[in-house]
Design an enzyme around this catalytic site. Structure first.
Site, PDB file in Angstrom:
ATOM      1  N   HIS A   1       0.987  -1.229   0.120  1.00 16.11           N
ATOM      2  CA  HIS A   1       0.059   0.038   0.009  1.00 16.11           C
ATOM      3  C   HIS A   1       0.773   1.179   0.084  1.00 16.11           C
ATOM      4  CE1 HIS A   1      -4.171   1.699   1.303  1.00 16.11           C
ATOM      5  NE2 HIS A   1      -3.366   2.875   0.595  1.00 16.11           N
TER       6      HIS A   1
ATOM      7  N   ASP B   1       0.896   2.684   4.080  1.00 15.32           N
ATOM      8  CA  ASP B   1      -0.072   3.479   3.192  1.00 15.32           C
ATOM      9  C   ASP B   1       0.738   4.867   3.188  1.00 15.32           C
ATOM     10  OD1 ASP B   1      -2.192   5.052   2.218  1.00 15.32           O
ATOM     11  OD2 ASP B   1      -3.434   5.245   4.306  1.00 15.32           O
TER      12      ASP B   1
ATOM     13  N   ASP C   1      -8.448   3.184  -3.779  1.00 12.32           N
ATOM     14  CA  ASP C   1      -7.798   3.599  -2.400  1.00 12.32           C
ATOM     15  C   ASP C   1      -8.010   5.350  -2.532  1.00 12.32           C
ATOM     16  OD1 ASP C   1      -6.791   3.557  -0.013  1.00 12.32           O
ATOM     17  OD2 ASP C   1      -4.905   4.348  -0.950  1.00 12.32           O
TER      18      ASP C   1
ATOM     19  N   HIS D   1       2.945  14.302   0.945  1.00 11.39           N
ATOM     20  CA  HIS D   1       2.416  15.668   0.662  1.00 11.39           C
ATOM     21  C   HIS D   1       3.404  16.547   0.875  1.00 11.39           C
ATOM     22  CE1 HIS D   1      -1.769  14.093   0.109  1.00 11.39           C
ATOM     23  NE2 HIS D   1      -1.621  13.358   1.476  1.00 11.39           N
TER      24      HIS D   1
HETATM   25 ZN   LIG Z   1      -6.770   4.618   1.546  1.00 13.88          ZN
END
Ligand SMILES: [Zn+2]
Length: 463
Positions: free
Chosen positions: A64, A337, A156, A341
């Protein structure tokens, strides 16, 4: 072609139930020998690295990761994201399709694959969208995505709200033998929540994101997995309710699985109220910083946007439930995950900041601390959550050191103390809440197809 002999390490390979001191010979991109014969089979020009005192395991897989290409290369690129993965000990990453444009057709898949071969440091596996433009309205061309080589489909960052559409997606996915990964979020219940709904959201005056908003979709996915027989993998589980639902469904033998991220089993929503609140209360549940710890605790202000992610940090009870789910096998996979940013995007009021944190470089350490060092999981079981489990769920021919397997290997020191500094990160973005944390255990070398693509400076004299 090249040969590499790793000698004297503790080889842990859950795929063959192996945990013993052994040599490992990598030749021409494959595992050539393991154990006694490895050193005798090594050609005279083989590179030899002494890894005594270190653990040698199949290359870690993170299923992920947001690499942000195409379209958002100010946040991350395939080159920088995979460099961060290599530093974290990962030899394979699975990238999410919420890029710009969305990965929803064969052309975009091909574009990423070519770029990954050219610029990637580690293996990149690609997922495609479930719906066109991840808008949740009509299905993406699932068959042609599969043909183009995606390993799963997922929206996602978003979640298909229409249950009928999700049912059709699962039926198609089953036909094409593709797992479906789902970001579980009920939009009506979650609305515009920015942090976990509970005591701290009330104190801080932030809009709440109730656990029920996750539980509801996990329950929906269980019902639809049973109806269609398709495999649903629930992404980044954060709530006690999700774990309980998943546990019961798996007991019934349904084709459903789940993953958890280190931030959800380390931090809690108290952290959004600042480091002082966190360390006084829930921080005592963090390995290395428990009651009695006399050093300096990492500090951060309240409303720190590096603590804003989706799903949000939850209560101490939820954190405990995630840990229990990992320990009893309900949750088979750990992933980051990794969601980079830019600073300018995060340097705004909590309400306006984007969700997400980076994670590739701290993931292994936090997992070692919270699960292995805390005495909850033996090392082989922890390594399985990064190797055999993700490989099995996504049917990747990875995650094993059997002779003939791809020579993807991670060398790690489970006990090595170090401090994570955001400015030293290989990621293009620095939005990690773990800046300045003292961690225990880390990757020492990352080997992809028999080549050392990254190694810790401590190994410099050896490689
Ligand atoms: Zn997500």
């Amino acid at each position: 072609m090249s040969s590499l002999l790793l000698s004297g390490g503790r080889v842990i390979d859950p795929s063959q139930d192996l945990d013993s001191s052994a040599d490992l010979l990598l030749r021409d991109g494959k595992v050539a020998a393991i154990g006694k014969e490895a050193s005798s089979k090594a050609p005279s020009d083989a590179k030899r690295v002494d890894v005594k005192g270190l653990v040698v395991c199949p290359g870690l897989i993170d299923l992920h990761v947001h690499l942000r290409e195409p379209g958002q290369s100010a946040k991350e690129t395939i080159a920088t994201g995979t460099a961060a993965a290599a530093r974290g000990g990962f030899t394979s990453v699975v990238c999410m399709p919420n890029t710009s444009p969305v990965i929803e057709n064969a052309g975009t898949v091909a574009l990423i694959r070519e770029k990954a071969v050219r610029e990637g440091v580690v293996n990149v596996f690609i997922t495609g969208a479930i719906t066109r433009d991840i808008a949740g309205e009509e299905l993406a061309p699932i068959g042609s995505l599969k043909q183009a080589g995606v390993v799963a489909i997922t929206d996602d960052g978003h979640c298909v709200q229409n249950n009928e559409l999700m049912r059709r997606a699962l039926e198609y996915a089953k036909m094409f033998d593709l797992p479906v990964m789902d970001h579980c979020q009920d939009y009506a219940l979650v609305s515009d929540g920015v942090m976990h709904e509970g005591y701290w959201s009330t104190i801080l005056g932030l809009r709440g994101w109730p656990s029920a908003g996750e539980d509801m979709i996990v329950a929906r996915n269980i019902v639809l997995a049973e109806l269609t027989g398709a495999h649903v993998h629930c992404q980044h589980l954060s709530s006690a309710g999700s774990v309980e639902l998943l546990r019961a469904a798996r007991k019934r033998g349904l084709p459903i699985s789940g993953e958890a991220c280190p931030h959800h089993f380390t931090l809690t929503d108290a952290a959004v109220s600042g480091s002082e609140s966190f360390w006084q209360q829930d921080g005592r549940g963090v390995f290395g910083y428990q009651k009695g710890f006399s050093g300096t605790h990492p500090a951060w202000p309240n409303y720190d946007t590096n603590l804003k992610m989706n799903p949000p940090l939850r209560s101490a009870r939820d954190r405990q439930a995630i840990i229990e789910g990992l320990v009893d096998g309900t949750i088979e996979v750990i992933c980051s995950d990794h969601a980079p940013h830019s600073d300018y995007e995060k340097d705004v009021e909590f309400d306006y900041a984007p969700f997400g944190i980076t994670g590739l470089e701290t993931e292994l350490s936090l997992s070692l601390m919270q699960l292995y060092h805390a005495g909850r999981l033996p090392l082989p079981a922890l390594i399985a959550k990064f190797t055999t489990a993700p490989a099995r769920i996504l049917r990747l021919a990875k995650g094993s050191l059997r002779v003939g397997s791809d020579a993807d290997v991670t060398v790690l020191d489970p006990d090595r103390p170090w401090v994570f500094r955001r400015d030293e990160s290989a990621s293009k973005s620095k939005n990690s809440p773990f800046d300045g944390w003292s961690l225990k255990g880390k990757a020492m070398a990352t080997i992809v197809a028999g080549n050392i693509v990254w190694h810790d400076t401590c190994l410099s004299g050896k490689v």
